[in-house]
Scaffold this motif. Structure first.
Motif, PDB file in Angstrom:
ATOM      1  N   SER A  48       2.576 -22.255 -23.845  1.00 42.34           N
ATOM      2  CA  SER A  48       3.202 -23.426 -23.219  1.00 42.34           C
ATOM      3  C   SER A  48       2.696 -23.709 -21.809  1.00 42.34           C
ATOM      4  O   SER A  48       2.656 -24.867 -21.374  1.00 42.34           O
ATOM      5  N   PRO A  53       1.640 -32.720 -20.006  1.00 43.80           N
ATOM      6  CA  PRO A  53       2.937 -33.406 -20.145  1.00 43.80           C
ATOM      7  C   PRO A  53       3.019 -34.350 -21.338  1.00 43.80           C
ATOM      8  O   PRO A  53       4.126 -34.729 -21.738  1.00 43.80           O
ATOM      9  N   ASN A  57       4.668 -31.367 -25.121  1.00 42.68           N
ATOM     10  CA  ASN A  57       5.789 -31.546 -24.190  1.00 42.68           C
ATOM     11  C   ASN A  57       6.399 -32.936 -24.262  1.00 42.68           C
ATOM     12  O   ASN A  57       7.581 -33.107 -23.927  1.00 42.68           O
ATOM     13  N   TYR A  58       5.619 -33.933 -24.665  1.00 41.24           N
ATOM     14  CA  TYR A  58       6.214 -35.260 -24.842  1.00 41.24           C
ATOM     15  C   TYR A  58       7.342 -35.184 -25.866  1.00 41.24           C
ATOM     16  O   TYR A  58       8.430 -35.746 -25.662  1.00 41.24           O
ATOM     17  N   LEU A  60       8.815 -32.222 -27.014  1.00 40.13           N
ATOM     18  CA  LEU A  60       9.792 -31.201 -26.645  1.00 40.13           C
ATOM     19  C   LEU A  60      10.786 -31.710 -25.606  1.00 40.13           C
ATOM     20  O   LEU A  60      11.978 -31.367 -25.648  1.00 40.13           O
ATOM     21  N   ASN A  61      10.332 -32.531 -24.675  1.00 34.69           N
ATOM     22  CA  ASN A  61      11.198 -33.029 -23.610  1.00 34.69           C
ATOM     23  C   ASN A  61      12.053 -34.210 -24.034  1.00 34.69           C
ATOM     24  O   ASN A  61      13.063 -34.514 -23.396  1.00 34.69           O
ATOM     25  N   ARG A  62      11.646 -34.889 -25.093  1.00 35.39           N
ATOM     26  CA  ARG A  62      12.365 -36.094 -25.521  1.00 35.39           C
ATOM     27  C   ARG A  62      13.006 -35.958 -26.900  1.00 35.39           C
ATOM     28  O   ARG A  62      13.697 -36.874 -27.338  1.00 35.39           O
ATOM     29  N   ASN A  65      14.426 -30.069 -30.597  1.00 36.87           N
ATOM     30  CA  ASN A  65      13.539 -28.944 -30.898  1.00 36.87           C
ATOM     31  C   ASN A  65      14.354 -27.830 -31.529  1.00 36.87           C
ATOM     32  O   ASN A  65      15.267 -27.280 -30.911  1.00 36.87           O
ATOM     33  N   PRO A 517      18.049 -35.564 -27.683  1.00 36.17           N
ATOM     34  CA  PRO A 517      17.131 -34.494 -27.272  1.00 36.17           C
ATOM     35  C   PRO A 517      17.869 -33.206 -26.954  1.00 36.17           C
ATOM     36  O   PRO A 517      19.068 -33.204 -26.671  1.00 36.17           O
ATOM     37  N   THR A 519      17.344 -28.486 -27.177  1.00 36.38           N
ATOM     38  CA  THR A 519      16.891 -27.344 -27.964  1.00 36.38           C
ATOM     39  C   THR A 519      18.070 -26.824 -28.776  1.00 36.38           C
ATOM     40  O   THR A 519      19.147 -26.576 -28.222  1.00 36.38           O
TER      41      THR A 519
END
Length: 555
Positions: A48, A53, A57-58, A60-62, A65, A517, A519
């Motif tokens: 990672s 970004p 990560n686009y 994973l962050n939005r 997951n 979004p 985890t």
């Protein structure tokens, strides 16, 4: 006070927040379903620090997951995973039990998407068994259900380096499915989908899009210090293919200065095949106008280079780290293109994998973990010898045990009939013998056990049961000890077992209008993707779905 309430309302409306329950949620213009072949879940955490970004990560962050996503079937292979992820059900229902299995009526191995009635279009070099289609898949998948729901208006396409990946994702009603033939270096499809290539594809094929990387150098993307240390003593176990070389830099298709001899095979075992796939996908998106109207379309994309590289060098290698980091950059390129063509806010994304992979046995064994290679024909011969000892030599038939194929052992029914041997007796006898005499075999299930459902309730037994399909599964199903693999040439690594390293994969769903979004740590499976997408799209689920709707992530 009135002014303050007005300002708060204005800020909320202009903040880009997801729609509330009082706002109508638009349907996605496009569903982009991404599979990255042999992407273990832990690659997302292990590498990672080297992701940018705009790739993994686009999402994973939005997106949502799922950190504990595991397949629930036993044979974790490419065909099985791709059939499962889009259908929401397991092999015991959809019938794709492995990449290959033994056909008792034909008395030969058959391939999961083999179809003699669907020849490859536009080339006379291919034989009848080179034909491809999803006909061996039983039932429907998500793409088929969208086609049915929209009266055929939804456009569905699949692209991959591998035929089985594209075919089994895109379903039975796809408008087009394209893959890369590594023997002749062509982008092809079969007569199952169309009678002739569209004009844009003919033009694209004529440009020879797979030829541009002849002699290209695959070197490390990052500084060498960022990669795991390479241990020379283990390089002898790398399954290095002709035309690619055994160490960085890998020169593609230039072994012995014969650039054309092994070029296309070498290309498919390099990151450049992922670049070729991106170019194909971009051309298809533009030419077929995907996502250009209010009817939701589906694009299925499966990256295969990660798998081929993983087989050669194993998950602890520099090469696997490099292709994973490069895949992050390829995703960033894909998302940038899709934003320009459709708009990312109009797209519902799914990213997962078809299976994981264990380390090369000799490498993990050096860390004091028991690991072995089992050669299928050697185990078959051991079983054959014991059958002869027990029941005597055959007069007419050549062998008692036809083959071991993808964990399935198949008896020769004609041989058993010749000796008047009850198959259940043969199954029980050889099952007990192999379990007690072959190191590396953990457990064996008989077809009688599986057909009657007489199995324990533990996770491995249930995974084997979900892999059982009458008429295709062998007479015995062999499960190996942890970190043991089936091996044909004593090199590289392989997958296909009901172990965490083979069944634990990423699963990310992302879409600003549809997905919450975060985890999520609850145990789930890729079979949950199809029913969840069906709920979001407001369509019927595929038949006999085993998964559940992931209500917790839907806005």
């Amino acid at each position: 006070m009135r002014f303050l309430r007005f300002m708060i309302t204005a800020v909320v409306l202009s903040s880009g927040c997801a729609p509330t329950s009082n706002q109508k949620t638009p349907a996605p213009r496009l569903v982009v379903f991404i599979s990255i072949d042999q992407l273990r879940y832990d690659y997302l955490t292990k590498f990672s620090l080297h992701f940018g970004p705009d790739g993994f990560n686009y999402l994973l962050n939005r997106g949502a997951n799922f950190a504990e996503c595991h397949y629930g079937h036993a044979t974790n292979e490419t065909a099985v995973g791709h059939a499962t992820m889009m259908s929401g059900t397991y092999p015991y229902r959809h019938g794709i039990i492995a990449n290959d299995w033994y056909d008792r009526s034909l008395r030969r191995k058959v391939y999961g998407t083999e179809d003699t009635l669907a020849p490859i279009l536009g080339a006379k070099e291919y034989g009848k068994t080179d034909g491809r289609s999803p006909r061996k898949f039983s039932g429907t998948n998500l793409a088929d259900q969208l086609k049915l729901h929209t009266g055929g208006q939804a456009k569905v396409f699949g692209v991959s380096n591998k035929d089985r990946s594209a075919i089994l994702m895109a379903g039975k009603m796809a408008d087009g499915v394209y893959w890369m033939d590594e023997k002749f270096g062509r982008i092809v499809t079969s007569a199952y989908y169309m009678n002739d290539y569209p004009e844009w594809m003919k033009t694209y094929q004529a440009s020879k899009p797979l030829d541009k990387w002849k002699g290209a150098k695959w070197d490390m993307l990052l500084s060498p210090d960022e990669y795991p240390k390479s241990e020379k003593k283990f390089e002898q176990y790398y399954d290095v293919k002709a035309g690619i070389g055994g160490a960085f830099p890998h020169i593609i298709g230039s072994e012995n200065d014969k650039k054309d001899k092994n070029y296309y095979e070498a290309l498919m075992r390099s990151p450049f095949s992922s670049e070729a796939l991106l170019e194909l996908m971009e051309e298809l998106m533009i030419r077929e106008n995907l996502g250009d109207d209010a009817v939701t379309d589906i694009l299925c994309v499966s990256f295969s280079a990660n798998d081929k590289i993983g087989h050669m060098f194993g998950p602890m290698s520099r090469e696997v780290m490099d292709i994973t980091v490069r895949t992050d950059r390829y995703l960033a390129r894909l998302f940038k293109f899709l934003d320009k063509e459709v708009g990312l806010n109009n797209i519902l994304f799914v990213l997962t994998s078809d299976h994981g992979v264990p380390p090369i046995p000799e490498i993990i064994a050096s860390r004091q973990v028991e690991a072995y290679r089992l050669i299928p024909d050697t185990v078959r011969q051991i079983a054959e010898t014991e059958m002869i000892k027990k029941f005597g030599r055959l007069a007419r038939e050549q062998r008692y045990v036809e083959v071991i194929e993808e964990a399935n052992l198949y008896f020769n029914d004609a041989a058993l009939a010749e000796k008047k041997i009850d198959k259940n007796i043969a199954e029980q006898y050889i099952s007990t013998f192999l379990k007690n005499n072959v190191k590396g075999i953990d457990r064996i299930y008989t077809s009688q056990q599986l057909s009657e459902g007489r199995i324990p309730n533990d996770a491995i037994s249930q995974a084997v049961f979900k892999n059982y399909y009458s008429g295709r599964t062998g007479d015995l199903f062999l499960v190996l000890d942890p970190y043991c693999i089936w091996s044909w040439n004593g090199k590289g690594t392989d997958h296909g077992e009901p172990q965490s390293y083979d069944n634990h994969v990423p699963m990310i769903l992302a879409g600003v209008h549809w997905i919450k979004p975060g985890t999520y740590y609850q145990r789930c499976s890729p079979v949950d993707i199809a029913p969840t997408l069906a709920a979001i799209l407001k369509i019927e689920q595929p038949n006999a779905t085993d998964g559940r709707v992931l209500n917790e992530i839907i806005r």
